[in-house]
Design a protein around this motif. Structure first.
Motif, mmCIF file in Angstrom:
data_model
loop_
_atom_site.group_PDB
_atom_site.id
_atom_site.type_symbol
_atom_site.label_atom_id
_atom_site.label_comp_id
_atom_site.label_asym_id
_atom_site.label_seq_id
_atom_site.Cartn_x
_atom_site.Cartn_y
_atom_site.Cartn_z
ATOM 1 N N ALA A 127 0.760 -1.257 0.216
ATOM 2 C CA ALA A 127 -0.080 0.129 -0.071
ATOM 3 C C ALA A 127 0.748 1.317 0.039
ATOM 4 C CB ALA A 127 -0.913 0.148 1.183
ATOM 5 N N TRP A 128 0.204 2.414 -0.439
ATOM 6 C CA TRP A 128 0.890 3.785 -0.337
ATOM 7 C C TRP A 128 0.373 4.221 0.725
ATOM 8 C CZ3 TRP A 128 5.042 5.756 -2.390
ATOM 9 C CH2 TRP A 128 5.581 5.144 -3.801
ATOM 10 N N VAL A 129 0.749 4.982 1.836
ATOM 11 C CA VAL A 129 0.270 5.415 3.043
ATOM 12 C C VAL A 129 1.014 6.548 3.283
ATOM 13 C CG1 VAL A 129 0.196 4.963 5.299
ATOM 14 C CG2 VAL A 129 0.334 2.812 3.736
ATOM 15 N N TYR A 130 0.099 7.872 3.827
ATOM 16 C CA TYR A 130 0.367 8.925 4.225
ATOM 17 C C TYR A 130 -0.200 9.397 5.592
ATOM 18 C CZ TYR A 130 1.211 14.202 3.877
ATOM 19 O OH TYR A 130 2.029 15.319 4.060
ATOM 20 N N LEU A 131 0.773 9.185 6.488
ATOM 21 C CA LEU A 131 0.539 9.416 7.849
ATOM 22 C C LEU A 131 0.267 10.952 8.216
ATOM 23 C CD1 LEU A 131 2.481 6.450 9.582
ATOM 24 C CD2 LEU A 131 0.033 6.618 9.100
ATOM 25 N N ASP A 132 -0.586 11.484 8.696
ATOM 26 C CA ASP A 132 -0.719 12.691 9.516
ATOM 27 C C ASP A 132 -0.253 12.800 10.913
ATOM 28 O OD1 ASP A 132 -1.941 14.014 7.075
ATOM 29 O OD2 ASP A 132 -3.738 13.152 7.946
ATOM 30 N N ALA A 133 -0.037 11.380 11.520
ATOM 31 C CA ALA A 133 0.255 11.425 12.900
ATOM 32 C C ALA A 133 0.355 9.768 12.904
ATOM 33 C CB ALA A 133 -0.483 11.864 13.929
ATOM 34 N N VAL A 134 1.173 9.528 14.174
ATOM 35 C CA VAL A 134 1.549 7.907 14.267
ATOM 36 C C VAL A 134 1.390 7.466 15.857
ATOM 37 C CG1 VAL A 134 3.990 8.128 14.286
ATOM 38 C CG2 VAL A 134 2.884 5.951 13.701
ATOM 39 N N SER A 135 0.775 6.399 15.946
ATOM 40 C CA SER A 135 0.644 6.089 17.405
ATOM 41 C C SER A 135 0.626 4.617 17.660
ATOM 42 C CB SER A 135 -0.801 6.611 18.364
ATOM 43 O OG SER A 135 -2.005 6.391 17.517
ATOM 44 N N ASN A 136 0.795 4.092 18.689
ATOM 45 C CA ASN A 136 0.728 2.673 18.904
ATOM 46 C C ASN A 136 -0.580 2.280 18.593
ATOM 47 O OD1 ASN A 136 3.269 2.829 19.913
ATOM 48 N ND2 ASN A 136 2.656 3.144 22.104
ATOM 49 N N ARG A 137 -0.842 0.922 18.203
ATOM 50 C CA ARG A 137 -2.043 -0.029 17.715
ATOM 51 C C ARG A 137 -2.410 0.676 16.391
ATOM 52 N NH1 ARG A 137 -5.515 -2.241 22.655
ATOM 53 N NH2 ARG A 137 -3.919 -4.147 22.856
ATOM 54 N N MET A 138 -1.932 1.867 15.837
ATOM 55 C CA MET A 138 -2.820 2.164 14.485
ATOM 56 C C MET A 138 -2.596 1.028 13.646
ATOM 57 S SD MET A 138 -1.488 5.958 13.887
ATOM 58 C CE MET A 138 -2.276 6.245 12.381
ATOM 59 N N ARG A 139 -3.428 0.649 12.476
ATOM 60 C CA ARG A 139 -3.452 -0.200 11.677
ATOM 61 C C ARG A 139 -3.394 0.229 10.167
ATOM 62 N NH1 ARG A 139 -1.824 -2.834 15.717
ATOM 63 N NH2 ARG A 139 -2.700 -4.475 16.458
ATOM 64 N N ILE A 140 -2.314 -0.085 9.424
ATOM 65 C CA ILE A 140 -2.681 -0.077 8.099
ATOM 66 C C ILE A 140 -3.660 -1.024 7.365
ATOM 67 C CG2 ILE A 140 -1.152 -0.097 5.719
ATOM 68 C CD1 ILE A 140 1.278 0.713 7.406
ATOM 69 N N PHE A 141 -3.504 -2.390 7.800
ATOM 70 C CA PHE A 141 -4.566 -3.224 7.383
ATOM 71 C C PHE A 141 -4.473 -4.438 8.746
ATOM 72 C CE2 PHE A 141 -0.841 -5.428 5.535
ATOM 73 C CZ PHE A 141 -0.778 -6.713 6.202
ATOM 74 N N ASP A 142 -5.527 -4.909 9.003
ATOM 75 C CA ASP A 142 -5.799 -6.034 9.911
ATOM 76 C C ASP A 142 -6.777 -7.108 9.492
ATOM 77 O OD1 ASP A 142 -5.949 -7.768 12.323
ATOM 78 O OD2 ASP A 142 -5.715 -5.666 13.606
ATOM 79 N N PHE A 143 -6.503 -8.067 9.257
ATOM 80 C CA PHE A 143 -7.304 -9.068 8.555
ATOM 81 C C PHE A 143 -7.541 -10.414 9.741
ATOM 82 C CE2 PHE A 143 -5.685 -8.378 3.962
ATOM 83 C CZ PHE A 143 -6.268 -7.030 3.986
ATOM 84 N N GLY A 144 -8.716 -10.834 9.924
ATOM 85 C CA GLY A 144 -8.800 -11.799 11.072
ATOM 86 C C GLY A 144 -10.161 -11.964 11.490
ATOM 87 N N SER A 145 -10.524 -12.582 12.631
ATOM 88 C CA SER A 145 -11.521 -12.883 13.074
ATOM 89 C C SER A 145 -11.776 -12.558 14.578
ATOM 90 C CB SER A 145 -12.166 -14.395 12.808
ATOM 91 O OG SER A 145 -11.223 -15.252 13.508
ATOM 92 N N GLY A 146 -11.085 -11.527 15.035
ATOM 93 C CA GLY A 146 -10.883 -11.421 16.538
ATOM 94 C C GLY A 146 -9.364 -11.516 17.075
ATOM 95 N N THR A 147 -9.300 -11.484 18.143
ATOM 96 C CA THR A 147 -8.021 -11.341 18.896
ATOM 97 C C THR A 147 -7.116 -12.723 19.131
ATOM 98 O OG1 THR A 147 -8.872 -11.835 20.808
ATOM 99 C CG2 THR A 147 -8.831 -9.505 20.410
ATOM 100 N N SER A 148 -7.892 -13.682 18.501
ATOM 101 C CA SER A 148 -6.928 -15.006 18.348
ATOM 102 C C SER A 148 -6.612 -15.266 17.068
ATOM 103 C CB SER A 148 -7.992 -16.260 18.998
ATOM 104 O OG SER A 148 -8.274 -15.951 20.434
ATOM 105 N N THR A 149 -7.167 -14.988 16.208
ATOM 106 C CA THR A 149 -6.715 -15.258 14.758
ATOM 107 C C THR A 149 -6.586 -13.937 13.957
ATOM 108 O OG1 THR A 149 -7.738 -17.431 14.795
ATOM 109 C CG2 THR A 149 -7.301 -16.448 12.467
ATOM 110 N N TYR A 150 -5.553 -13.496 13.561
ATOM 111 C CA TYR A 150 -5.349 -12.300 12.567
ATOM 112 C C TYR A 150 -3.931 -12.195 11.916
ATOM 113 C CZ TYR A 150 -3.014 -10.717 17.223
ATOM 114 O OH TYR A 150 -2.119 -10.770 18.232
ATOM 115 N N MET A 151 -3.815 -11.289 11.086
ATOM 116 C CA MET A 151 -2.483 -10.742 10.772
ATOM 117 C C MET A 151 -2.758 -9.213 10.364
ATOM 118 S SD MET A 151 -2.014 -12.194 6.682
ATOM 119 C CE MET A 151 -2.918 -11.539 5.460
ATOM 120 N N PHE A 152 -1.874 -8.484 10.653
ATOM 121 C CA PHE A 152 -1.793 -7.111 10.608
ATOM 122 C C PHE A 152 -0.395 -6.554 10.269
ATOM 123 C CE2 PHE A 152 -0.757 -7.513 15.163
ATOM 124 C CZ PHE A 152 0.380 -6.703 15.605
ATOM 125 N N LEU A 153 -0.599 -5.287 9.858
ATOM 126 C CA LEU A 153 0.495 -4.426 9.762
ATOM 127 C C LEU A 153 0.137 -3.177 10.507
ATOM 128 C CD1 LEU A 153 3.327 -3.744 8.392
ATOM 129 C CD2 LEU A 153 2.134 -2.743 6.471
#
Length: 236
Positions: A127-153
């Motif tokens: 992806a092309w991404v432009y951040l105005d600000a950055v903080s912990n737990r922000m997600r570019i993407f997050d694919f899954g079904s909850g807190t036990s199964t996921y993949m994220f950036l």
């Protein structure tokens, strides 16, 4: 004397075009997510050259250009129907090339249909991404079904403040690729994660910033998960 080209789709040794006089050819009717390989030879009266070096390409499963200017649908440019849905009122804005979707960092996100990567053993997500600000737990993407199964950036993870890709399945430990720093604020940056067998690699602006050669989880392990989100995380 005119030279002609013969184009062969090499994986199945299928001749797909003959008599090509120009320097380009468009192959059609291909399958999203599949890989194709090609060779070309030149012909003049009484002689045909050896095949060229094989060249290959893998078609994307889904490609969201975000080139729309209104509405709540981001069309899948592959034509496979994996359209994105804008949720929470994101805005359309100028992008790196064409338009982009502008998320407010609070409750805006883009949702993809369930099962987008359910058949992907190897994958590249970029992806092309432009951040105005950055903080912990922000997600570019997050694919899954909850807190036990996921993949994220995430552009900045809470553990060490660096850009991070992670994948987890059915309550397993996370398998992680960390970059060298948080993704920079301001300006467009290209980010990509490549998963190929046991090796995962994280790129920022075309530079390898982190890798993991002991990856055992792959996107298909997660099954047909239902929460494919851009700009939102599973811990909600």
């Amino acid at each position: 004397m005119h030279k002609q080209a013969v184009l062969v789709r090499a994986a199945g040794h299928i001749t797909i075009a003959t008599g090509v006089l120009g320097t380009s050819y468009t192959d059609s009717g291909l399958t999203a997510g599949a890989s194709y390989y090609y060779v070309v030879s030149a012909i003049n009266p009484g002689h045909e050259s050896f095949n060229s070096t094989e060249a290959g390409a893998t078609l994307p499963f889904v490609q969201l250009k975000f080139d729309e200017t209104n509405g709540t649908t981001a069309a899948d440019a592959t034509g496979s129907g994996w359209n994105g849905t804008l949720v929470g009122g994101p805005l359309w804005a100028a992008g790196k090339s064409g338009n982009a979707v502008d998320l407010d960092g609070i409750n805006d996100y883009v949702a993809l249909p369930a099962g987008v990567v359910s058949s992907a053993d190897n994958a590249t997500i970029s992806a092309w991404v432009y951040l105005d600000a950055v903080s912990n737990r922000m997600r570019i993407f997050d694919f899954g079904s909850g807190t036990s199964t996921y993949m994220f950036l995430t552009p900045k993870n809470a553990a060490n403040g660096k850009i991070r890709f992670a994948i987890k399945n059915n309550g397993s430990s996370e398998q992680i690729i960390d970059g060298t720093s948080a993704l920079a604020v301001g300006g467009w940056h290209h980010v990509a994660v490549t998963l190929n067998g046991a090796t995962g690699t994280l790129y920022v602006d075309g530079v390898n910033v982190g890798s993991n050669s002991t990856m055992t989880l792959k996107p298909s392990n997660m099954g047909s998960t239902r929460q494919y989100w851009i700009g939102r995380f599973q811990y909600v």
